[in-house]
Design a protein around this motif. Sequence first.
Motif, mmCIF file in Angstrom:
data_model
loop_
_atom_site.group_PDB
_atom_site.id
_atom_site.type_symbol
_atom_site.label_atom_id
_atom_site.label_comp_id
_atom_site.label_asym_id
_atom_site.label_seq_id
_atom_site.Cartn_x
_atom_site.Cartn_y
_atom_site.Cartn_z
ATOM 1 N N GLY A 122 -7.259 5.593 1.384
ATOM 2 C CA GLY A 122 -7.462 6.039 2.759
ATOM 3 C C GLY A 122 -8.904 6.214 3.165
ATOM 4 N N ARG A 179 -3.074 1.052 8.381
ATOM 5 C CA ARG A 179 -2.550 1.876 7.294
ATOM 6 C C ARG A 179 -1.641 1.028 6.414
ATOM 7 N NH1 ARG A 179 2.745 3.085 7.456
ATOM 8 N NH2 ARG A 179 3.892 2.906 9.417
ATOM 9 N N THR A 208 0.508 2.770 -2.117
ATOM 10 C CA THR A 208 -0.917 3.123 -2.133
ATOM 11 C C THR A 208 -1.398 3.495 -3.531
ATOM 12 O OG1 THR A 208 -0.350 5.392 -1.489
ATOM 13 C CG2 THR A 208 -0.918 3.856 0.267
#
Length: 257
Positions: free
Chosen positions: A123, A154, A190
């Motif tokens: 992020g 994202r 992620t």
Amino acid sequence: MGDGWRYERKYLLEPTEGAVLAATLSAVMATDGHARPMLPDGGPPRLRPACGYNVRSLYFDDDEGHGLRDKLDGVDERFRYRIRIYDGNDGAIRFEKKTRRGDRVRKESAWLTRGQTARILGGDPDGWLETPSGGPLSPLCLEAYAAARVGALRPAVVVDYLREPFVYPVGSVRITLDTRIRCFLPPRATSVDAFFDPAPSGWPVLAEEETVLEVKSDGALPAFLRELLPNAGPLPTSFSKYAICRVGSPNGPDVAL
């Protein structure tokens, strides 16, 4: 076509269709030079392609899911961003922007490092500003940085599959058969360790041997190759592995549709 745009058509094949077509293509086309022999895994003979590689792509979208909506609605001109690796190789990480206009597509790309990818997945927008080996900053990464700063980039889904690729020089024809299509979503999407794990993983979104056939070319296909394609014709441009993974995951769509 000379301008970077190529025609792309997609088909969904039943297991028998995929097996027959793979055998036929192997007799009239060359295998992509990056393909390698795939070792048997104890399953049915066609469960794993004879030669190919694992493809894993992390796709991005904004918080409202506009990329997915545009895809499902069949918006004529649209784009999406992804990070792509092959066989878990962290020495060749590509960031790509794929733009579509009707049945034509164009790709732009830039190289990333594993450390840079880790920052991006974590992020950190500044990860896009790193330059491998101190070279110039890619305009595509600068574009991604601007999008990430305003929340328009994202991680949305990781798509994982096995690819059997064939090429033909006239018209730069590339035909691929993709099987074992799976996905995983955030937070696992992620995880740097999960993304670079070479073992195919995730939730299956199609039956193991259902095949997504993709045909790409600079122009019209040679007649003998056109005759090999399914009679049913190509799928609508709104169909893609990316879309079926986001909509068909165990938890259903990850945004309101």
